[in-house]
Design an enzyme around this catalytic site. Structure first.
Site, PDB file in Angstrom:
ATOM      1  N   ASP A   1     -10.854   3.460   5.051  1.00  0.00           N
ATOM      2  CA  ASP A   1     -11.269   2.064   4.881  1.00  0.00           C
ATOM      3  C   ASP A   1     -12.796   1.930   4.893  1.00  0.00           C
ATOM      4  OD1 ASP A   1      -9.717  -0.071   4.288  1.00  0.00           O
ATOM      5  OD2 ASP A   1      -9.153  -0.572   6.353  1.00  0.00           O
TER       6      ASP A   1
ATOM      7  N   GLN B   1      -4.645  -1.015  10.121  1.00  0.00           N
ATOM      8  CA  GLN B   1      -4.461  -2.315   9.466  1.00  0.00           C
ATOM      9  C   GLN B   1      -5.077  -3.419  10.340  1.00  0.00           C
ATOM     10  OE1 GLN B   1      -3.074  -2.862   6.351  1.00  0.00           O
ATOM     11  NE2 GLN B   1      -3.702  -4.988   6.655  1.00  0.00           N
TER      12      GLN B   1
ATOM     13  N   LYS C   1       0.851  -1.207   0.000  1.00  0.00           N
ATOM     14  CA  LYS C   1       0.000   0.000   0.000  1.00  0.00           C
ATOM     15  C   LYS C   1       0.880   1.249   0.000  1.00  0.00           C
ATOM     16  CE  LYS C   1      -3.739  -2.157   2.610  1.00  0.00           C
ATOM     17  NZ  LYS C   1      -4.333  -2.436   3.910  1.00  0.00           N
TER      18      LYS C   1
END
Ligand code: NAD
Length: 288
Positions: free
Chosen positions: A121, A98, A54
């Protein structure tokens, strides 16, 4: 006739080229690079690999990406204090926590500590509620990528990416993939069937659908006889076969003989997820 193999690598690379231009435009407008902060708890090897990938691709698009690394045994209050501090930091546009977190931590409570405007997200219940209302702002990255893949396939096949009136079956009802995909397809005016582990006749739920999205985590669950001729099939599943290869939830070799288009595993949905993370960060930066 064999199906069109939808190339997620190529599509994500093209999207990232456009995103680089948008990033440059936002940079000149706000006087700094759009910025993403990745919060990583502990040393989960799979998470390390995802974060590295990422970071590399987001930086290549002109984003400032920094990690905040917290120890495996970080307490819930300390994690939440860090997320709240990033949430009010003017120089941070997007925050990515994460997942998965170590077992002693409460995921929902942590996600609630991320400001909805920086939740790239799309997992904060505020953003999920907006999606449910059909007024989405930040949407989970994998589902966003799935819609792009479906539209890309239909443009290639029919020169038309309007999904209105099509029937779609989504298999899997997680908050991360299945449910948001079902919501996005509903927003595109598809008629959506959402299947899960208690669905009694999966084949019957799929066989008349123009679009099938499999997000289960069971190798080769979806067979040729589940699929309508000329359907678009999106395989989200990531499974390891006995010989260590990555395989999807769809029996690719069988289904490609019947579908109009299908995503491979790997090289389909996976690459799109990062492109959509970059897109969400730019949306967050543009809204600052
Ligand atoms: P999950 O375990 O949270 O959800 C799985 C879903 O499958 C559940 O809703 C469950 O009800 C359903 N299910 C289980 N058995 C079933 C059956 N026999 N028939 C129908 N439905 C059944 O998983 P998730 O996070 O939604 O991920 C699903 C898959 O997608 C996994 O393989 C995951 O690794 C993969 N994934 C890939 C990406 C990517 O970027 N490529 C991103 C996220 C998830």
């Amino acid at each position: 006739m064999s199906a069109l193999i939808i190339n997620g690598k190529e599509l994500s690379a093209n999207i990232e080229l456009e995103l680089s231009e948008q990033a440059a435009e936002i940079h000149s407008r706000i006087g700094r690079m759009p910025s993403l902060r990745v919060v990583l708890v502990g040393n989960n090897p799979a998470s390390e690999v995802y974060v590295a990938s990422k970071t590399k691709r987001a930086r290549a698009c002109g984003l400032a990406v920094e990690d905040l690394r917290l120890p495996e045994d970080v307490t819930q209050p300390d994690l939440e204090i860090s997320l709240k501090a990033l949430s009010i930091d003017k120089h941070v546009d997007g925050i990515l926590l994460q997942l998965p977190l170590p077992k002693h931590l409460d995921e929902l409570s942590a996600i609630l500590s991320i400001a909805p405007a920086k939740d790239v997200d799309g997992l904060n219940p505020y953003n999920q509620g907006l999606l449910f209302r059909g007024q989405a702002r930040l949407v989970p990255c994998t589902p966003l990528g799935i819609i792009e893949l479906i539209k890309d396939a239909r443009r290639e096949l029919y020169r038309d990416d309007n999904l209105s009136g099509l029937s779609a079956t989504v298999i899997g009802r997680s908050s991360l993939v299945g449910k948001p995909v079902a919501m996005l397809l509903t927003q595109e005016n598809c008629t959506v069937t959402l299947c899960h582990s208690k669905t009694e006749n999966l084949k019957a739920a799929c066989v008349h659908s123009d679009i099938v999205v499999a997000a289960v985590g069971m190798p080769k669950l979806i067979k040729k006889d589940f699929i309508k001729t000329n359907a678009v099939v999106i395989d989200v599943g990531i499974n390891r076969s006995a010989d260590g290869k990555l395989i999807g939830d769809v029996d690719f070799d069988e289904v490609k003989e019947k579908a109009a288009a299908i995503t491979p595993v790997p090289g389909g949905v996976g690459p799109m997820t990062i492109a959509m993370l970059i897109k969400n960060t730019l949306i967050a930066a543009g809204n600052q």
